[in-house]
Design an enzyme around this catalytic site. Structure first.
Site, PDB file in Angstrom:
ATOM      1  N   HIS A  72      66.407  -1.494  23.236  1.00 26.23           N
ATOM      2  CA  HIS A  72      64.939  -0.669  23.883  1.00 26.23           C
ATOM      3  C   HIS A  72      64.033  -0.353  23.518  1.00 26.23           C
ATOM      4  CE1 HIS A  72      68.532   2.789  26.612  1.00 26.23           C
ATOM      5  NE2 HIS A  72      68.296   0.522  27.112  1.00 26.23           N
ATOM      6  N   TYR A 201      64.418  12.289  27.025  1.00 24.46           N
ATOM      7  CA  TYR A 201      64.428  13.533  26.603  1.00 24.46           C
ATOM      8  C   TYR A 201      63.799  14.512  27.274  1.00 24.46           C
ATOM      9  CZ  TYR A 201      66.931  11.490  22.006  1.00 24.46           C
ATOM     10  OH  TYR A 201      67.601  10.871  21.258  1.00 24.46           O
ATOM     11  N   PRO A 293      73.184  16.038  17.157  1.00 26.65           N
ATOM     12  CA  PRO A 293      72.591  14.225  18.081  1.00 26.65           C
ATOM     13  C   PRO A 293      71.601  14.096  18.475  1.00 26.65           C
ATOM     14  CG  PRO A 293      74.096  15.654  19.384  1.00 26.65           C
ATOM     15  CD  PRO A 293      74.631  15.867  17.957  1.00 26.65           C
ATOM     16  N   LYS A 297      71.429   9.861  14.889  1.00 21.74           N
ATOM     17  CA  LYS A 297      71.688  10.007  13.456  1.00 21.74           C
ATOM     18  C   LYS A 297      72.806   9.490  12.737  1.00 21.74           C
ATOM     19  CE  LYS A 297      67.138   8.782  13.740  1.00 21.74           C
ATOM     20  NZ  LYS A 297      66.387   7.939  13.672  1.00 21.74           N
ATOM     21  N   TYR A 385      62.755   7.870  14.365  1.00 18.27           N
ATOM     22  CA  TYR A 385      63.918   7.420  15.327  1.00 18.27           C
ATOM     23  C   TYR A 385      64.259   6.388  15.201  1.00 18.27           C
ATOM     24  CZ  TYR A 385      66.556   8.283  20.277  1.00 18.27           C
ATOM     25  OH  TYR A 385      68.045   8.037  20.821  1.00 18.27           O
TER      26      TYR A 385
END
Length: 392
Positions: A72, A201, A293, A297, A385
């Site tokens: 991704h 998200y 979550p 990480k 991220y």
């Protein structure tokens, strides 16, 4: 039994550490309390940072990952019925993330370990770590109906937040830091192709939602719910309806529905154990820290831990120097706290507060708007991220 490094826990942290040590010529033994079948079917995270992928490739454990993993190049943020794409490669100099389930990583590492690796004992329940402050620590464990002892030069606890390794630290020498968020995640696995190419998200009026996937035919989705939620109160149709509402945008997009094959409830909490070393006992993975979550990480931090440990044991093996082992706790915790900060901020930014604080609500939207409109803010999110560089 006798070994140089005794590893408690046959999850991804313990197995990857064993693989790295084996390739470096450092002997070790892994003790896993559960059966092989149980270890290979524990459902956990599935988003891998660039550094995690690189580590698995470097130790020869990425054959299936490279063939089946979904690369991704970013994520999508949704709020106020708008869609905003965060382009990771453009913001980080080419870094990406990969979707590949933790269960598959464990299967790959177990297969390598059993075919060409140090001993891996299943149904070997660690009972205690003894004499960690001496030069000859040992792990007392139960295997095949009797108690046995594994004598070691070093012990690494990769046995999670409820394992015995942390119990061997003197109470007066330990500080723990915890934070419980006032919400949980209701997660589902569904036999339906993902409705998106990258993770979504979303911050909707009813709360947070996440759209992820495990494969081109299996979707993984989450809803923010109260901590005391009863899964029985959430039939499939209610879950799909709420997901659709929270993902809703003023654009042509549809949430595809399918058979729900699994449901779970995940608490949202942070926990950090300091220090990560006592004598010749060291902690890694969930034994050392837990993060909510939201920032993906947990698994990636565990991999970073064992990469630092493997480097330290390799230096000891080659030069006799314990310098890197002496620095492990400090260097590891610096990284852990940065990941904890990021996970906490992502969680606070995306979840609606159960008390309905309108001031906090507007601040959250302001943070999201800043990321959507500022390259610098988006780059900060992308850097965290995809994973911060491992300290040298």
């Amino acid at each position: 039994m006798r070994t140089t490094v005794g590893i408690i826990g046959g999850g991804p942290a313990g197995l990857l550490l064993a693989r790295l040590l084996h390739r470096a010529g450092v002997d070790c033994v892994v003790l896993e309390a559960r059966t092989r079948a149980y270890a290979e079917h524990r459902q956990r995270a599935g988003m891998l940072e660039q550094g995690t992928v690189d580590a698995l490739r470097a130790c020869g454990a990425a054959g299936r990952l490279d063939a089946e993993g979904l690369v991704h190049g970013g994520i999508e943020l949704r709020f106020d019925r708008e869609r905003h794409h965060i382009d990771f490669p453009a913001l980080t100099g080419g870094r990406t993330v990969t979707i590949y389930a933790q269960t598959e990583i464990v299967k790959d590492l177990i297969a390598l370990q059993l075919a060409d690796g140090p001993p891996l004992l299943f149904e070997a329940e660690a009972l205690a770590v003894e004499a960690p402050e001496t030069s000859a620590p040992r792990v007392r464990f139960r295997h095949e109906g009797r108690e046995r002892t594994l004598d070691c030069d070093w012990v690494v606890g990769c046995d999670g937040s409820h394992g015995v390794a942390r119990d061997a630290f003197p109470a007066g020498a330990v500080r723990t830091y915890t934070h419980d968020h006032p919400y949980s995640w209701l997660g589902i696995m569904a036999d339906v192709a993902p409705s998106c190419d990258e993770l979504i998200y979303a911050r909707g009026e009813g709360g947070f939602a996440l759209h992820s996937m495990r494969s081109p035919t299996v979707s993984r989705l989450y809803l923010q719910v109260p901590p005391d939620t009863d899964l029985g109160d959430w039939p499939d149709d209610r879950i799909w309806d709420e997901l659709a509402a929270r993902f809703a945008v003023d654009a042509d997009w549809t949430l595809e529905r399918g058979p729900v094959t699994a449901k779970s409830l995940t608490s949202m909490r942070g926990h950090v154990h300091e220090p990560l070393r006592h004598g010749r006992l060291l902690l890694a993975g969930d034994a050392a820290h837990i993060v909510p979550p939201t920032g993906a990480k947990g698994l990636n931090l565990a991999v970073s831990d064992v990469r630092l440990l493997a480097r330290a044991f390799l230096a000891l093996h080659r030069t006799g120097s314990e310098e890197l082992l002496d620095r492990y706790s400090r260097e590891c915790l610096a990284r852990v706290w940065q990941a904890t900060r990021f996970s906490h901020e992502m969680t606070r930014m995306l979840h609606t507060h159960p008390d309905g604080d309108p001031f906090e609500d507007r601040l959250q939207l302001a943070r999201l708007r800043r990321i959507a409109s500022s390259r610098d803010a988006a780059a900060e999110l992308a850097a965290n991220y995809t994973g911060l560089p491992l300290e040298r």
